[in-house]
Design an enzyme around this catalytic site. Structure first.
Site, PDB file in Angstrom:
ATOM      1  N   GLY A 254      -2.633   9.147  -5.965  1.00 39.88           N
ATOM      2  CA  GLY A 254      -2.212   7.829  -5.724  1.00 39.88           C
ATOM      3  C   GLY A 254      -0.895   7.887  -5.160  1.00 39.88           C
ATOM      4  CG  ASP A 255       2.651   9.655  -7.106  1.00 41.10           C
ATOM      5  OD1 ASP A 255       3.342   8.639  -6.958  1.00 41.10           O
ATOM      6  OD2 ASP A 255       2.061   9.971  -7.903  1.00 41.10           O
TER       7      ASP A 255
END
Length: 393
Positions: free
Chosen positions: A166-167
């Site tokens: 996600g990052d």
């Protein structure tokens, strides 16, 4: 000299989302000045496996960057950041919305003296909307973006992908936004805010998840190692491990069935076309699995590569480090950290034919570049001493 040589970037983020975006810019020649809190630095310095007190991950995430130690709680330190922002093209931050404004460093204020500044803002839920003030990490974004529901085996607890995807997805969307904003600035001279929400970056990669629900009310579920709606494409057990086989596509499927001794399936006219194979995927998977179960991974791959069927082993870190293709492509690069550790790190992605990126500088020690960078913006020795006395450095 990479394609971004001459671009000056101020990084105020920490951990992954903001710093990965700035690392990508630095890999292609941008000058990245990273601001870290004195004493502790970016928490990533202490994440996972350490060598002489510093994470080896840090050596990747902060290569090609300069480190300036400033305590942003001190007004004089924030004044320095404003001076640096006036000299920069891009500012990257991944704080909770409102933090920068609370410091007097919001984009509107910085634009008064540097209207060309591009500000990348990465946060859990974006700078607007009812969830903007919630704390957000990549793992939560993966859940809200729809990814976590699809991971793992059917009927079992959803699992983490294995990395902070996600990052990094948010970081890459941020880099894309910066490059588009630079193109706009080239025409107008004006910067802008690039607002990236972690959950939106994940959601943007969720393929047909939403339109399938919108059109048919279909809720995609976890499917383990299979590729739902595509057949055959799965992981199959061998005598000494697993292989991934992607046999979808009519001609590939025919070659695959010939390679495993199942020409009856390969020549079956009722299995032409992906929808037909999906309807009989259990039968096809069983045939492939029976063939792989009697062979080693190496034997399976030799046979399938010879048949021009896409297939591969499940690589571990050891497999990557030993793979000649990784080395031939420059994807395993050697650097030496500040504490003398010789370390293999991932190479540069993507490969540019005329202006390739490169690793030109090891990751900095905490505050290694503070004095040099501050002097570049006119801070005198006397002012440095006063900043130290105030605890700003």
């Amino acid at each position: 000299m990479g394609p971004l040589a001459g671009l000056k970037v101020l990084e105020l983020g920490q951990l992954i989302a903001g710093p990965f975006a700035a690392k990508t810019l630095a890999d292609f020649g941008a000058e990245v000045i990273k601001i870290e809190p004195p004493g502790t630095g970016d928490p990533l310095r202490q994440w996972r496996l350490l060598h002489d007190g510093t994470s080896v991950w840090w050596q990747v995430q902060s290569r090609n960057k300069k480190s300036v130690a400033l305590d942003l709680r001190v007004p004089e330190a924030r004044d320095i950041v404003r001076r640096l922002a006036d000299e920069c093209d891009v500012l990257v931050e991944n704080f909770k919305p409102g933090v920068m404004e609370g410091w007097g460093l919001g984009p509107d204020e910085l634009a008064r003296t540097n209207p060309g500044l591009i500000v990348l803002r990465i946060s859990g839920y974006g700078q607007t909307g009812p969830y903007r003030d919630r704390p957000g990490f990549g793992v939560v974004a993966e859940a809200m973006g729809g990814l976590r529901h699809l991971t793992g085996e059917p009927g079992r607890v959803p699992v983490r992908v294995g990395v902070s995807i996600g990052d990094t997805l948010a970081s890459l969307h941020g880099v894309i936004g910066i490059l588009m904003a630079l193109h706009h600035r080239h025409a107008t001279g004006l910067g802008q805010v690039v607002d990236v929400a972690l959950y939106e970056a994940v959601f943007n990669c969720m393929e047909s998840l939403l339109p399938e629900y919108s059109a048919f009310g279909a809720v995609r579920e976890a499917a383990g190692s299979a590729l739902p709606g595509i057949a055959p494409s799965n992981a199959y057990a061998c005598t000494d491990g697993w292989v991934l086989v992607a046999g979808n596509g009519d001609s590939i499927f025919t070659r695959l069935m010939a390679a495993i001794g199942r020409r009856d399936l390969g020549d079956d006219p009722s299995l032409v076309g992906n929808p037909a194979r999906v309807a009989r995927v259990t039968e096809i998977d069983a045939a492939i699995g029976a063939w792989t179960a009697a062979r080693t991974v190496a034997d399976v791959l030799d046979a399938l590569h010879a048949a021009q069927v896409p297939a591969g082993r499940l690589y571990t870190a050891r497999d990557i480090a030993d793979d000649p293709h990784y080395r031939a492509r420059g994807m395993l690069e050697r650097l030496v950290s500040a504490d003398g550790l010789a370390l293999d790190v991932p190479g540069i992605v993507p490969k540019l034919g005329r202006t390739p990126g490169g690793i030109t500088r090891r990751a900095p020690t905490l505050g290694e570049d503070t004095e040099a960078v501050l002097r570049e913006v006119g801070v005198t020795d006397e002012q440095l001493a006063a900043l130290r006395a105030r605890g700003a450095l």
